[in-house]
Design a protein around this motif. Structure first.
Motif, PDB file in Angstrom:
ATOM      1  N   SER A 175      43.986  43.438  45.110  1.00 18.55           N
ATOM      2  CA  SER A 175      42.539  43.463  44.920  1.00 18.55           C
ATOM      3  C   SER A 175      42.070  44.899  45.092  1.00 18.55           C
ATOM      4  CB  SER A 175      41.835  42.552  45.927  1.00 18.55           C
ATOM      5  OG  SER A 175      41.977  43.053  47.251  1.00 18.55           O
ATOM      6  N   CYS A 209      45.510  43.251  39.158  1.00 19.62           N
ATOM      7  CA  CYS A 209      44.212  43.169  39.823  1.00 19.62           C
ATOM      8  C   CYS A 209      43.184  42.430  38.978  1.00 19.62           C
ATOM      9  CB  CYS A 209      43.700  44.587  40.124  1.00 19.62           C
ATOM     10  SG  CYS A 209      42.254  44.646  41.200  1.00 19.62           S
ATOM     11  N   GLN A 256      39.925  45.953  47.151  1.00 21.71           N
ATOM     12  CA  GLN A 256      39.847  46.278  48.575  1.00 21.71           C
ATOM     13  C   GLN A 256      41.224  46.605  49.141  1.00 21.71           C
ATOM     14  OE1 GLN A 256      37.002  44.239  51.370  1.00 21.71           O
ATOM     15  NE2 GLN A 256      38.892  43.260  52.075  1.00 21.71           N
ATOM     16  N   ASN A 280      39.928  40.756  40.910  1.00 20.36           N
ATOM     17  CA  ASN A 280      40.066  40.594  42.360  1.00 20.36           C
ATOM     18  C   ASN A 280      39.367  41.755  43.060  1.00 20.36           C
ATOM     19  OD1 ASN A 280      41.687  38.355  41.854  1.00 20.36           O
ATOM     20  ND2 ASN A 280      43.589  39.534  41.973  1.00 20.36           N
ATOM     21  N   VAL A 281      38.293  41.462  43.756  1.00 21.16           N
ATOM     22  CA  VAL A 281      37.499  42.523  44.370  1.00 21.16           C
ATOM     23  C   VAL A 281      37.798  42.643  45.862  1.00 21.16           C
ATOM     24  CG1 VAL A 281      35.175  43.403  44.786  1.00 21.16           C
ATOM     25  CG2 VAL A 281      35.682  42.218  42.646  1.00 21.16           C
ATOM     26  N   THR A 282      37.578  41.582  46.618  1.00 21.57           N
ATOM     27  CA  THR A 282      37.719  41.677  48.078  1.00 21.57           C
ATOM     28  C   THR A 282      38.712  40.659  48.643  1.00 21.57           C
ATOM     29  OG1 THR A 282      35.794  40.231  48.367  1.00 21.57           O
ATOM     30  CG2 THR A 282      35.393  42.610  48.364  1.00 21.57           C
ATOM     31  N   ALA A 329      34.846  53.090  43.117  1.00 22.58           N
ATOM     32  CA  ALA A 329      35.950  52.146  43.268  1.00 22.58           C
ATOM     33  C   ALA A 329      37.129  52.499  42.375  1.00 22.58           C
ATOM     34  CB  ALA A 329      35.461  50.735  42.924  1.00 22.58           C
ATOM     35  N   THR A 363      33.300  48.289  46.976  1.00 24.13           N
ATOM     36  CA  THR A 363      33.654  46.963  46.468  1.00 24.13           C
ATOM     37  C   THR A 363      32.427  46.073  46.338  1.00 24.13           C
ATOM     38  OG1 THR A 363      34.173  46.275  48.740  1.00 24.13           O
ATOM     39  CG2 THR A 363      36.019  47.022  47.364  1.00 24.13           C
ATOM     40  N   ASP A 364      31.267  46.688  46.138  1.00 24.33           N
ATOM     41  CA  ASP A 364      30.040  45.924  45.926  1.00 24.33           C
ATOM     42  C   ASP A 364      30.104  45.293  44.542  1.00 24.33           C
ATOM     43  OD1 ASP A 364      27.434  45.024  45.396  1.00 24.33           O
ATOM     44  OD2 ASP A 364      26.553  46.550  46.685  1.00 24.33           O
ATOM     45  N   ARG A 365      30.043  43.972  44.476  1.00 26.21           N
ATOM     46  CA  ARG A 365      30.214  43.275  43.205  1.00 26.21           C
ATOM     47  C   ARG A 365      29.113  43.595  42.198  1.00 26.21           C
ATOM     48  NH1 ARG A 365      32.436  40.028  46.981  1.00 26.21           N
ATOM     49  NH2 ARG A 365      34.316  38.842  46.452  1.00 26.21           N
ATOM     50  N   ARG A 407      41.722  39.092  50.454  1.00 24.03           N
ATOM     51  CA  ARG A 407      42.673  39.550  51.469  1.00 24.03           C
ATOM     52  C   ARG A 407      44.091  39.197  51.029  1.00 24.03           C
ATOM     53  NH1 ARG A 407      38.688  36.879  54.410  1.00 24.03           N
ATOM     54  NH2 ARG A 407      40.128  35.125  54.688  1.00 24.03           N
TER      55      ARG A 407
END
Length: 402
Positions: A303, A258, A305, A284-286, A239, A312-314, A288
């Motif tokens: 983010s 981010c 993503q 901010n991971v995923t 990532a 983007t696996d937490r 929109r």
């Protein structure tokens, strides 16, 4: 006959005398010894608990009892409890008991010493390697090289004195920690797997198959010698993006925020006790585009993503983040809270996009400072050259000027 078995797992005892574990070494593990013995006594550290821990498993039961050793965590607590621990180990096993020590283990080594002094036999289950556990990069401690040699030498002596030894490897541990020539040995890995863990037939895997892949590693973040931390960091690096820091606490990807950090001091229970610092980290991971907050702290948001991160696996991201926080905290603590000696200031400055930029700083009192950010001092304060002279700022909202 009764068998006495040592373990490094830490247990809890409730007021009714029942013993519990939050790990997998519950009653089902120990009752297996009843196939060869009439009674099992487990020697372990035990701490009193007012109620049953959540998701705990029962340890004691029919045929299985627990011999409690005063609870401790780490060498400092061990030294403070050394006398009562020694007394507990001296009474852990009788002359007529069979003794199996799961090693490497502080409790196992203590009981091995007791047995040798009285000329009594013991057997071993070798379930780990202190030489690997204390390898460079696994443990950061000034005495690590000395402890590595000491514990490996001690385990070799224990294996050479045992009447029988079981190993969890086919030949690796046997070569480093050989048993006496007359002692029977066996290699076995005592792992309990549920029926659903077994496949009816080998699974076919096509190397050119499309779609997502699942990578599985078995290990623990408590003991890193199996490299699980390296795996976590490798997955997290999928990532990685071109990220930088904005003083004091924002993470930027490009010119968009981010992640951010907030810190709050919490007073100690008494005036004599130090305060604690509570960190809140938001990443901010995923999110929109329509879910992003509007211009936080004057910056557009993004983010991982949206920025094009490959992963983007937490879970691996969180583990890598926590490992990094723990690593830097440990370096800072071992350096006596010195940000320079620990390397923390140097690492921060190297990643800080504010340093070298023209900035406008909005101060808490409503004033503004404009100038060039020239650095960050050992206390984390921003150094700014202004037309009126240099300023050292401990707080403020920074705007990067183009």
């Amino acid at each position: 006959m009764r068998v006495v078995v040592t373990t490094e797992y830490r247990y809890a005892v409730t007021p009714d005398g029942r013993v519990w574990t939050s790990h997998t070494h519950g009653y089902d593990i120990w009752r297996r010894y009843l196939s060869a013995f009439d009674e099992v006594r487990v020697v372990a550290r035990v701490a009193p608990q007012p109620r049953v821990p959540e998701t705990a498993l029962r340890v004691d039961g029919p045929g299985v009892t627990v011999h409690p050793v005063p609870h401790y965590v780490g060498p400092q607590q061990y030294l403070r409890q050394r006398v009562p621990i020694g007394r507990a180990m001296a009474t852990a096993a009788g002359r007529d008991d069979a003794v199996i020590l799961r090693v490497p283990s502080a409790l196992g080594s203590l009981l091995a010493g007791v047995r040798r002094r009285h000329g009594l036999p013991y057997a071993l289950e070798v379930v780990g390697d202190p030489y690997d556990v204390l390898a460079p990069g696994v443990v950061r401690h000034p005495l690590r090289p000395l402890l590595r040699q000491r514990f490996a030498t001690r385990l070799r002596r224990e294996c050479g004195s045992a009447v029988a030894v079981s190993y969890v490897t086919a030949d690796y541990l046997q070569a480093r920690y050989p048993a006496a020539p007359h002692a029977p040995t066996v290699n076995v890995s005592s792992i309990d797997l549920p029926p659903e863990a077994f496949a009816a037939a080998p699974r076919a895997v096509r190397a050119d198959a499309g779609g997502a892949r699942t990578l599985i590693s078995i290990g623990t973040l408590d003991q890193l010698y199996k490299g699980v931390d390296t795996l976590v960091e490798a997955v997290a690096r999928l990532a990685e993006l071109d990220a930088a820091l904005k003083w004091p606490n924002d993470l930027l990807i490009g010119d968009a925020k981010c992640a951010g950090i907030l810190a709050e001091a919490v007073p100690g229970p008494t005036p004599e006790q130090p305060s604690a610092i509570v960190l809140g980290i938001g990443l901010n991971v995923t999110l929109r585009a329509d879910e992003l907050p509007a211009n936080p702290t004057g910056l557009p948001a993004t983010s991982l993503q949206l920025a094009g991160a490959a992963a983007t696996d937490r879970d691996p991201l969180l583990r890598a983040l926590l490992r990094s926080v723990a690593d830097w905290y440990d370096r800072w603590r071992c350096a006596g809270g010195d940000a320079v000696a620990s390397g923390l200031r140097e690492a921060y400055v190297a990643a800080c996009a504010t340093v070298g930029r023209s900035v406008r700083v909005l101060l808490p009192g409503g004033q503004e400072v404009t100038g060039t950010a020239t650095g960050v001092d050992a206390d984390g304060r921003l150094l700014v050259d202004t037309p009126a002279g240099p300023r050292t700022l401990a707080a403020g909202d920074v705007l990067h000027l183009r």
